[in-house]
Design an enzyme around this catalytic site. Structure first.
Site, short mmCIF file in Angstrom:
data_model
loop_
_atom_site.label_atom_id
_atom_site.label_comp_id
_atom_site.label_asym_id
_atom_site.label_seq_id
_atom_site.Cartn_x
_atom_site.Cartn_y
_atom_site.Cartn_z
N GLY A 110 0.80 -1.21 0.00
CA GLY A 110 0.00 0.00 0.00
C GLY A 110 0.83 1.26 0.00
O GLY A 110 0.32 2.35 0.26
N SER A 111 2.12 1.15 -0.32
CA SER A 111 3.01 2.30 -0.28
C SER A 111 2.86 3.20 -1.51
O SER A 111 3.24 4.36 -1.48
CB SER A 111 4.46 1.85 -0.18
OG SER A 111 4.84 1.12 -1.34
N LEU A 113 4.45 2.42 -4.31
CA LEU A 113 5.67 2.22 -5.09
C LEU A 113 5.63 0.93 -5.89
O LEU A 113 6.64 0.50 -6.45
CB LEU A 113 6.90 2.22 -4.17
CG LEU A 113 7.14 3.49 -3.34
CD1 LEU A 113 8.38 3.33 -2.47
CD2 LEU A 113 7.28 4.71 -4.24
N SER A 115 4.84 -2.14 -4.66
CA SER A 115 5.53 -3.18 -3.89
C SER A 115 4.96 -4.58 -4.13
O SER A 115 5.72 -5.54 -4.23
CB SER A 115 5.51 -2.84 -2.40
OG SER A 115 4.19 -2.60 -1.95
N GLU A 148 -1.25 -11.96 -11.02
CA GLU A 148 -1.96 -10.98 -10.19
C GLU A 148 -3.36 -10.69 -10.70
O GLU A 148 -4.33 -10.72 -9.94
CB GLU A 148 -1.18 -9.68 -10.13
CG GLU A 148 -0.07 -9.64 -9.10
CD GLU A 148 0.40 -8.22 -8.88
OE1 GLU A 148 -0.09 -7.59 -7.92
OE2 GLU A 148 1.24 -7.75 -9.65
N ASP A 160 3.77 -1.58 -13.03
CA ASP A 160 4.67 -2.00 -11.96
C ASP A 160 5.48 -3.24 -12.34
O ASP A 160 6.68 -3.32 -12.09
CB ASP A 160 3.89 -2.29 -10.68
CG ASP A 160 3.12 -1.09 -10.18
OD1 ASP A 160 3.43 0.04 -10.63
OD2 ASP A 160 2.21 -1.27 -9.36
#
Length: 342
Positions: A110-111, A113, A115, A148, A160
């Site tokens: 949840g950053s 970036l 992750s 995912e 990402d």
């Protein structure tokens, strides 16, 4: 045999959100991003038994089970289990090996970036090294997306996974039928250095679920909500402008494009911003920031600010009083990698 891997996290500079279906399927999406020296890590080894062991070290959650009992239930081990099952089915003829898999990350979930997706890329890269699979960057990223978005049904885009697999500065194009084109950029050294010195990365201390924000964004596109769709078209255009500003070293235009992109992004979904983010943005602009944006889907996580390097110290001091944390960061030129240890 022990295999370790790491994959770099990324900063989205422009166009984030246009890589999410259905927008990219209908209109094509453009994203400009760069990887940084924060990583997701994975380790695979033989656990000396006939079971498979999963250990998410950041969450301190582990589970040991028979290989044929591995499920895809939500939780800290879901990503590892998803990679394990997909690799087993597609590359090991359905055989499920008895191994131990461990993971950790330099950034919390949840950053903003990337992750979670970067972790999947790190895991796929480790599996490829451990089992001798000939997978290139496109194959690794595509497989990570399939796991995912398909197997685990997790909401999100595609930038990402491709950023983590390729590394460096990349202008990415996303089209229907899962077609992706990654264009690596050759950034001059002085531009690279100036941008590093200009960026201040700030963690708000609040992790958020990107899925709800992304689902709202996708609904807006499906329902043809004009404000949201128009904003995404502007974001797509701004990714092209960001690419041109970077290649030319035009930092005045770069800051203007980043800020315009953030204004447009906030129109994509109501939950992208909130009073905390608005207050941080105002504080930053009062202390030397030229542009601001939330990294990732929005709602919290990391914020990125652009300033004159001469104003960096003043900006960092101001942000340090707001309750979050300022992170030093540097860009990387390499994507995911794996190696044997012992």
């Amino acid at each position: 045999m022990i295999v370790r891997s790491r994959a770099p996290l990324r900063l989205g500079l422009a166009g984030g959100g246009t890589d999410v279906s259905p927008f990219c399927d209908l209109h094509g999406g453009y994203v400009m991003n760069v990887t940084i020296d924060k990583y997701a890590y994975a380790t695979i080894d033989d656990n000396g038994s006939d079971s498979v062991e999963f250990h998410a070290q950041d969450a301190d959650v582990s589970q040991c089970m028979a290989p044929d009992e591995v499920d895809l239930a939500a939780g800290p081990l879901q990503l590892m289990k998803g990679v394990y099952r997909r690799i087993s089915e597609d590359y090991l003829s359905g055989a499920r090996p008895a191994i131990r898999i461990r993971s950790s990350s330099d950034a919390p979930p949840g950053s903003g970036l990337g992750s979670s997706s970067t972790m999947v890329v790190a895991l796929v890269t480790a599996f490829a090294e451990y089992f001798g699979l000939a997978l290139g960057e496109y194959e690794i990223a595509h497989l990570a997306c399939r796991i995912e978005r398909g197997d685990l049904a997790l909401s999100g885009g595609k930038q990402d996974q491709y950023a983590a697999a390729f590394g460096g500065f990349n202008f990415m194009e996303f089209y229907e039928a899962e077609r992706v084109v990654v264009n690596p950029l050759r950034i001059k050294e002085w531009i690279w250095s100036e941008l590093e010195a200009s960026i201040v990365l700030y963690f708000t201390g609040v992790s958020r679920s990107s899925a709800k924000i992304i689902d709202e964004q996708a609904r807006n596109v499906r329902h043809g909500q004009s404000d949201s769709v128009d904003a995404m078209h502007r974001l797509k255009s701004e990714a092209v402008q960001m690419k041109e500003a970077l290649l030319r070293g035009d930092f005045k235009r770069l800051a203007a494009v980043m800020q315009a992109g953030w204004v447009a992004k906030k129109q994509m979904a109501a939950s992208i911003t909130n009073p905390m983010i608005d207050e941080l943005e105002a504080l930053a602009f009062d202390n030397g920031a030229r542009a601001a944006k939330v990294s990732g889907a929005g709602g919290g996580g990391f914020m990125m600010f652009l300033c004159d390097p001469a104003e960096r110290v003043r900006l960092v001091r101001a942000l340090s009083t707001a309750g979050g944390s300022v992170y030093n960061t540097h860009f990387t030129s390499h994507g995911a990698s794996a190696w044997k240890s012992g």
